[in-house]
Scaffold this motif. Sequence first.
Motif, PDB file in Angstrom:
ATOM      1  N   LEU A  19      -8.541  -2.528   2.976  1.00  0.00           N
ATOM      2  CA  LEU A  19      -7.108  -2.525   3.310  1.00  0.00           C
ATOM      3  C   LEU A  19      -6.447  -3.848   2.951  1.00  0.00           C
ATOM      4  CD1 LEU A  19      -7.262  -0.593   6.690  1.00  0.00           C
ATOM      5  CD2 LEU A  19      -6.257   0.231   4.542  1.00  0.00           C
ATOM      6  N   GLU A  20      -7.165  -4.959   3.108  1.00  0.00           N
ATOM      7  CA  GLU A  20      -6.602  -6.263   2.716  1.00  0.00           C
ATOM      8  C   GLU A  20      -6.304  -6.290   1.224  1.00  0.00           C
ATOM      9  OE1 GLU A  20      -9.539  -9.002   4.283  1.00  0.00           O
ATOM     10  OE2 GLU A  20      -8.262  -9.467   6.006  1.00  0.00           O
ATOM     11  N   VAL A  21      -7.221  -5.769   0.417  1.00  0.00           N
ATOM     12  CA  VAL A  21      -7.023  -5.713  -1.034  1.00  0.00           C
ATOM     13  C   VAL A  21      -5.826  -4.814  -1.348  1.00  0.00           C
ATOM     14  CG1 VAL A  21      -8.000  -4.886  -3.217  1.00  0.00           C
ATOM     15  CG2 VAL A  21      -9.413  -6.233  -1.641  1.00  0.00           C
ATOM     16  N   LEU A  22      -5.757  -3.658  -0.702  1.00  0.00           N
ATOM     17  CA  LEU A  22      -4.669  -2.702  -0.919  1.00  0.00           C
ATOM     18  C   LEU A  22      -3.319  -3.330  -0.582  1.00  0.00           C
ATOM     19  CD1 LEU A  22      -4.028   0.297  -1.622  1.00  0.00           C
ATOM     20  CD2 LEU A  22      -4.248   0.792   0.822  1.00  0.00           C
ATOM     21  N   VAL A  23      -3.229  -3.973   0.572  1.00  0.00           N
ATOM     22  CA  VAL A  23      -1.979  -4.607   1.012  1.00  0.00           C
ATOM     23  C   VAL A  23      -1.598  -5.753   0.080  1.00  0.00           C
ATOM     24  CG1 VAL A  23      -0.969  -6.022   2.852  1.00  0.00           C
ATOM     25  CG2 VAL A  23      -2.108  -3.869   3.422  1.00  0.00           C
ATOM     26  N   ASP A  24      -2.577  -6.584  -0.305  1.00  0.00           N
ATOM     27  CA  ASP A  24      -2.299  -7.689  -1.233  1.00  0.00           C
ATOM     28  C   ASP A  24      -1.779  -7.172  -2.570  1.00  0.00           C
ATOM     29  OD1 ASP A  24      -3.060  -9.506   0.655  1.00  0.00           O
ATOM     30  OD2 ASP A  24      -5.014  -9.956  -0.242  1.00  0.00           O
ATOM     31  N   ASP A  25      -2.380  -6.075  -3.058  1.00  0.00           N
ATOM     32  CA  ASP A  25      -1.982  -5.505  -4.346  1.00  0.00           C
ATOM     33  C   ASP A  25      -0.546  -4.987  -4.344  1.00  0.00           C
ATOM     34  OD1 ASP A  25      -4.432  -6.101  -5.383  1.00  0.00           O
ATOM     35  OD2 ASP A  25      -5.160  -4.027  -5.472  1.00  0.00           O
ATOM     36  N   THR A  26      -0.050  -4.551  -3.190  1.00  0.00           N
ATOM     37  CA  THR A  26       1.314  -4.003  -3.156  1.00  0.00           C
ATOM     38  C   THR A  26       2.356  -5.106  -3.249  1.00  0.00           C
ATOM     39  OG1 THR A  26       1.552  -4.114  -0.753  1.00  0.00           O
ATOM     40  CG2 THR A  26       0.644  -2.073  -1.667  1.00  0.00           C
ATOM     41  N   GLY A  27       2.014  -6.280  -2.726  1.00  0.00           N
ATOM     42  CA  GLY A  27       2.967  -7.384  -2.758  1.00  0.00           C
ATOM     43  C   GLY A  27       4.166  -7.154  -1.850  1.00  0.00           C
ATOM     44  N   ASP A  28       4.073  -6.178  -0.936  1.00  0.00           N
ATOM     45  CA  ASP A  28       5.173  -5.895  -0.003  1.00  0.00           C
ATOM     46  C   ASP A  28       4.950  -6.710   1.262  1.00  0.00           C
ATOM     47  OD1 ASP A  28       6.852  -4.795   2.016  1.00  0.00           O
ATOM     48  OD2 ASP A  28       6.932  -2.885   0.927  1.00  0.00           O
ATOM     49  N   SER A  29       5.874  -7.636   1.548  1.00  0.00           N
ATOM     50  CA  SER A  29       5.685  -8.544   2.679  1.00  0.00           C
ATOM     51  C   SER A  29       5.796  -7.834   4.036  1.00  0.00           C
ATOM     52  CB  SER A  29       6.701  -9.693   2.610  1.00  0.00           C
ATOM     53  OG  SER A  29       8.014  -9.163   2.667  1.00  0.00           O
ATOM     54  N   ASN A  96      -8.038   8.061   2.967  1.00  0.00           N
ATOM     55  CA  ASN A  96      -7.843   7.985   1.513  1.00  0.00           C
ATOM     56  C   ASN A  96      -6.701   8.902   1.092  1.00  0.00           C
ATOM     57  OD1 ASN A  96      -9.949   6.173   1.184  1.00  0.00           O
ATOM     58  ND2 ASN A  96     -11.416   7.714   0.533  1.00  0.00           N
ATOM     59  N   GLU A  97      -6.691  10.120   1.644  1.00  0.00           N
ATOM     60  CA  GLU A  97      -5.667  11.106   1.284  1.00  0.00           C
ATOM     61  C   GLU A  97      -4.271  10.641   1.711  1.00  0.00           C
ATOM     62  OE1 GLU A  97      -4.957  15.344   3.110  1.00  0.00           O
ATOM     63  OE2 GLU A  97      -6.750  15.390   1.828  1.00  0.00           O
ATOM     64  N   GLU A  98      -4.141  10.214   2.971  1.00  0.00           N
ATOM     65  CA  GLU A  98      -2.827   9.781   3.469  1.00  0.00           C
ATOM     66  C   GLU A  98      -2.323   8.535   2.763  1.00  0.00           C
ATOM     67  OE1 GLU A  98      -2.646   9.496   7.737  1.00  0.00           O
ATOM     68  OE2 GLU A  98      -3.253  11.588   8.007  1.00  0.00           O
ATOM     69  N   PHE A 103       1.010   5.328  -0.833  1.00  0.00           N
ATOM     70  CA  PHE A 103       1.104   4.258  -1.838  1.00  0.00           C
ATOM     71  C   PHE A 103       1.379   4.798  -3.236  1.00  0.00           C
ATOM     72  CE2 PHE A 103      -0.993   1.917   1.524  1.00  0.00           C
ATOM     73  CZ  PHE A 103      -0.504   0.632   1.388  1.00  0.00           C
ATOM     74  N   SER A 104       1.421   6.126  -3.364  1.00  0.00           N
ATOM     75  CA  SER A 104       1.643   6.781  -4.656  1.00  0.00           C
ATOM     76  C   SER A 104       0.655   6.309  -5.730  1.00  0.00           C
ATOM     77  CB  SER A 104       3.080   6.555  -5.144  1.00  0.00           C
ATOM     78  OG  SER A 104       3.986   7.036  -4.198  1.00  0.00           O
ATOM     79  N   ARG A 105      -0.575   6.087  -5.325  1.00  0.00           N
ATOM     80  CA  ARG A 105      -1.654   5.759  -6.254  1.00  0.00           C
ATOM     81  C   ARG A 105      -2.976   6.067  -5.570  1.00  0.00           C
ATOM     82  NH1 ARG A 105      -3.810   0.149  -6.360  1.00  0.00           N
ATOM     83  NH2 ARG A 105      -3.281  -0.847  -4.427  1.00  0.00           N
ATOM     84  N   ASN A 106      -4.021   6.228  -6.359  1.00  0.00           N
ATOM     85  CA  ASN A 106      -5.319   6.592  -5.802  1.00  0.00           C
ATOM     86  C   ASN A 106      -5.884   5.474  -4.928  1.00  0.00           C
ATOM     87  OD1 ASN A 106      -7.503   8.380  -5.462  1.00  0.00           O
ATOM     88  ND2 ASN A 106      -8.689   7.177  -6.918  1.00  0.00           N
ATOM     89  N   VAL A 107      -6.239   5.832  -3.698  1.00  0.00           N
ATOM     90  CA  VAL A 107      -6.808   4.871  -2.755  1.00  0.00           C
ATOM     91  C   VAL A 107      -8.195   5.352  -2.344  1.00  0.00           C
ATOM     92  CG1 VAL A 107      -6.588   3.908  -0.424  1.00  0.00           C
ATOM     93  CG2 VAL A 107      -4.549   4.163  -1.858  1.00  0.00           C
ATOM     94  N   ASP A 108      -9.184   4.464  -2.451  1.00  0.00           N
ATOM     95  CA  ASP A 108     -10.535   4.749  -1.956  1.00  0.00           C
ATOM     96  C   ASP A 108     -10.963   3.565  -1.104  1.00  0.00           C
ATOM     97  OD1 ASP A 108     -13.138   5.330  -1.391  1.00  0.00           O
ATOM     98  OD2 ASP A 108     -13.833   5.341  -3.473  1.00  0.00           O
TER      99      ASP A 108
END
Length: 118
Positions: A19-29, A96-98, A103-108
């Motif tokens: 989740l940290e990687v996912l949140v960092d990748d979005t760049g949304d503060s 993963n599904e939600e 995020f409109s992209r594949n999340v695992d």
Amino acid sequence: VERYHSLADSTMNTLLESLEVLVDDTGDSSYEVEYHSGVLTLRLGEHGTYVINKQPPNKQIWLSSPVSGPKRYDYSESADDWVYSRDGRAMGELLNEELTKGFSRNVDLKVSRVSHLV
């Protein structure tokens, strides 16, 4: 009880890292993930907040989702996963599904085959 803690802790740590990687990748503060005292909180701005926490007395992991509501997961030896008894679905699969939709992209989040995370 020791096995529960080992499986639950490794699941929570894997979730936190993914989740940290996912949140960092979005760049949304407005997006934030934190983990304190067995409670993992994922804040996704207008998309709501996920809360995932260990429940040692029940040997469960509880999930509160802004999309699908509250669920209680038990570790299933046969599935090697945290499974919700009412629908037979794994916690990682649901998340993963939600999050893929949100995020409109594949999340695992990489939380299947839980015993391999230990």
